[in-house]
Design a protein around this motif. Sequence first.
Motif, PDB file in Angstrom:
ATOM      1  N   CYS A  15       4.671   6.340   3.449  1.00 39.29           N
ATOM      2  CA  CYS A  15       4.133   5.141   2.795  1.00 39.29           C
ATOM      3  C   CYS A  15       4.212   3.922   3.695  1.00 39.29           C
ATOM      4  O   CYS A  15       3.454   2.970   3.521  1.00 39.29           O
ATOM      5  N   CYS A  16       5.145   3.930   4.667  1.00 37.65           N
ATOM      6  CA  CYS A  16       5.285   2.794   5.565  1.00 37.65           C
ATOM      7  C   CYS A  16       5.994   3.240   6.828  1.00 37.65           C
ATOM      8  O   CYS A  16       6.606   4.321   6.866  1.00 37.65           O
ATOM      9  N   LEU A  17       5.914   2.420   7.857  1.00 37.15           N
ATOM     10  CA  LEU A  17       6.554   2.702   9.133  1.00 37.15           C
ATOM     11  C   LEU A  17       7.525   1.575   9.456  1.00 37.15           C
ATOM     12  O   LEU A  17       7.130   0.405   9.511  1.00 37.15           O
ATOM     13  N   ILE A  18       8.793   1.930   9.648  1.00 35.30           N
ATOM     14  CA  ILE A  18       9.790   0.947  10.046  1.00 35.30           C
ATOM     15  C   ILE A  18       9.867   0.921  11.567  1.00 35.30           C
ATOM     16  O   ILE A  18      10.208   1.927  12.203  1.00 35.30           O
ATOM     17  N   VAL A  19       9.512  -0.224  12.136  1.00 40.23           N
ATOM     18  CA  VAL A  19       9.530  -0.434  13.584  1.00 40.23           C
ATOM     19  C   VAL A  19      10.828  -1.169  13.892  1.00 40.23           C
ATOM     20  O   VAL A  19      10.928  -2.384  13.738  1.00 40.23           O
ATOM     21  N   CYS A  20      11.826  -0.401  14.304  1.00 36.14           N
ATOM     22  CA  CYS A  20      13.175  -0.934  14.491  1.00 36.14           C
ATOM     23  C   CYS A  20      13.389  -1.280  15.956  1.00 36.14           C
ATOM     24  O   CYS A  20      13.276  -0.419  16.834  1.00 36.14           O
ATOM     25  N   TYR A  76       5.390   1.890  -1.064  1.00 40.29           N
ATOM     26  CA  TYR A  76       5.249   3.119  -1.848  1.00 40.29           C
ATOM     27  C   TYR A  76       4.351   2.896  -3.064  1.00 40.29           C
ATOM     28  O   TYR A  76       3.496   3.725  -3.383  1.00 40.29           O
ATOM     29  N   SER A  77       4.545   1.758  -3.728  1.00 39.32           N
ATOM     30  CA  SER A  77       3.707   1.441  -4.882  1.00 39.32           C
ATOM     31  C   SER A  77       2.243   1.384  -4.478  1.00 39.32           C
ATOM     32  O   SER A  77       1.371   1.944  -5.155  1.00 39.32           O
ATOM     33  N   LEU A  78       1.950   0.719  -3.373  1.00 39.05           N
ATOM     34  CA  LEU A  78       0.559   0.620  -2.919  1.00 39.05           C
ATOM     35  C   LEU A  78       0.008   1.991  -2.538  1.00 39.05           C
ATOM     36  O   LEU A  78      -1.178   2.275  -2.761  1.00 39.05           O
ATOM     37  N   GLN A  79       0.836   2.849  -1.962  1.00 35.45           N
ATOM     38  CA  GLN A  79       0.387   4.209  -1.651  1.00 35.45           C
ATOM     39  C   GLN A  79       0.048   4.970  -2.930  1.00 35.45           C
ATOM     40  O   GLN A  79      -0.988   5.641  -3.002  1.00 35.45           O
ATOM     41  N   ARG A  80       0.911   4.881  -3.938  1.00 36.67           N
ATOM     42  CA  ARG A  80       0.650   5.569  -5.210  1.00 36.67           C
ATOM     43  C   ARG A  80      -0.596   5.037  -5.899  1.00 36.67           C
ATOM     44  O   ARG A  80      -1.348   5.789  -6.536  1.00 36.67           O
ATOM     45  N   LEU A  81      -0.817   3.731  -5.786  1.00 39.73           N
ATOM     46  CA  LEU A  81      -1.977   3.127  -6.446  1.00 39.73           C
ATOM     47  C   LEU A  81      -3.289   3.685  -5.911  1.00 39.73           C
ATOM     48  O   LEU A  81      -4.297   3.709  -6.628  1.00 39.73           O
ATOM     49  N   ARG A  82      -3.308   4.131  -4.636  1.00 37.01           N
ATOM     50  CA  ARG A  82      -4.556   4.634  -4.052  1.00 37.01           C
ATOM     51  C   ARG A  82      -5.055   5.878  -4.774  1.00 37.01           C
ATOM     52  O   ARG A  82      -6.231   6.236  -4.661  1.00 37.01           O
ATOM     53  N   THR A  83      -4.184   6.564  -5.501  1.00 43.43           N
ATOM     54  CA  THR A  83      -4.610   7.760  -6.241  1.00 43.43           C
ATOM     55  C   THR A  83      -4.380   7.608  -7.743  1.00 43.43           C
ATOM     56  O   THR A  83      -4.439   8.585  -8.483  1.00 43.43           O
ATOM     57  N   ALA A  84      -4.114   6.381  -8.194  1.00 45.62           N
ATOM     58  CA  ALA A  84      -3.800   6.152  -9.608  1.00 45.62           C
ATOM     59  C   ALA A  84      -5.069   6.095 -10.451  1.00 45.62           C
ATOM     60  O   ALA A  84      -6.152   5.755  -9.974  1.00 45.62           O
ATOM     61  N   ARG A  85      -4.899   6.420 -11.733  1.00 43.03           N
ATOM     62  CA  ARG A  85      -6.042   6.452 -12.640  1.00 43.03           C
ATOM     63  C   ARG A  85      -5.635   5.890 -13.994  1.00 43.03           C
ATOM     64  O   ARG A  85      -4.618   6.285 -14.563  1.00 43.03           O
ATOM     65  N   ILE A  86      -6.427   4.947 -14.483  1.00 45.18           N
ATOM     66  CA  ILE A  86      -6.225   4.366 -15.808  1.00 45.18           C
ATOM     67  C   ILE A  86      -7.256   4.941 -16.755  1.00 45.18           C
ATOM     68  O   ILE A  86      -8.462   4.884 -16.490  1.00 45.18           O
TER      69      ILE A  86
END
Length: 455
Positions: free
Chosen positions: A68-73, A156-166
Amino acid sequence: MMMVRKVGFICFGEVNTPYERLKAKHDQALKVLENPGVELVDAGIVLDDAGYETADKAIRILESSRFCCLIVCVAGWIPSHAVIHVTDRFRHVPMLLWGLCGWMENGHIVTTADQAGTTALRPVFEEMGYRYSYVYSTMDQGHPEDKIDAFIRSAYSLQRLRTARIGTMGYRDMLLYGTQCEGTSLRSVLGIETEPFEMLEMIQNSENIRQADIDKWKSYIDQNWCIRNKTPQAEETVERGVRYALAIGKKVEERGYDAVTLLDVDGMKKLLGFPPAMVFMLLNRIYGVQVIPENDILGSATQLMMHFATEETVPYLEYYEFFKDYLLAGVPDFIPESAVDGPVSMLPAAFGLLNSSLLNVSEVKPGYVTCSRLLYRKGRYAMHFYTGNAKKPCAWEECGWDAPAPQLPSLAIYPDSCTIEEFAQKVGGQHTIVSYGNHTDMIRTMCRLADIDIL
């Protein structure tokens, strides 16, 4: 069930920095990120070696996973080209630029110049159009664990939203404006698909529900809900409500809905003579979907944003009255079981032309809350939100209920991030979504990553 958030991780340091020191800082960062809800994809340590060998190895590891995201440490000074060689392959993924810090040794500071690396990269990330946040550790305050957690949950929320359905049964209840949806832009900005279905389909499905399934959930209600002044008519209401909930549940399972909103006033109340309070409660309890009445699609979208981020059911409330320092917010129908303080209490009640209704009169949990609502204005999405203390309200009633009027589920919300006047000039609709806790960082991060305005 806990949501597992998969996160990419990569640590950068210069070739001239002692490798054992970079390894120690890499391992320390991984310990900070340890969380039962997070699965890390560790791409190791990348150096600014001339042939990009460590960078290319990291790319291969990261490309083998979906995160869902990349941590650039950044564990020390690193020439920007070595970082961009990796990160530009993942420019479609939200990134967290995280600078580590030095340490004390023999009474003095020792540093690998971590923030020299991050301050060289931050404007480059911005200029290249990355969706990113920037955080840093300090020797006197430690690691920004809360900000890192907020970023991961937001991504993570934004990743889940890409496949969400109302799923919306009907559309535009009461011909309201603010609950409507511009479907193409909502799909483009957040990824949410809006899928209407007809009330007729619910009725058709309800005719094929097994009595054993109805009896199972009637038994659940008998054991877990307190129905006051129970009458034979209330028994019939329970049976009908369970049947309708299971009928809509067939659509939930068939189409994979994450949230459901219904044609309430102009549909189930007007055409079926059945207020759907208990239907909403059962849909949330049985299928885990977020629920809101009146075809409020933007409210539903807000619920999904906050639900995926917090892992909690997030109820809606409606504004009733403003006071000098608090807002009276309640619901004329239901709250989900998870938001109830004490027993779930239901009451047969009549309102206006509706002479049969099973109303939720439970008390709502008090606590510190974040209230939010997505709105669409002049071609762009915006989020109106504020935080405050939610307390049990004084006695009140909504005009129109048969006497004695019920005390509706409600909270007295005392905002602390704005005044009542500031709130009133920016409020985004009659419905607000309530999540417990302070989620300011998370909302700001989600909105920035999704290019949503903040009010």
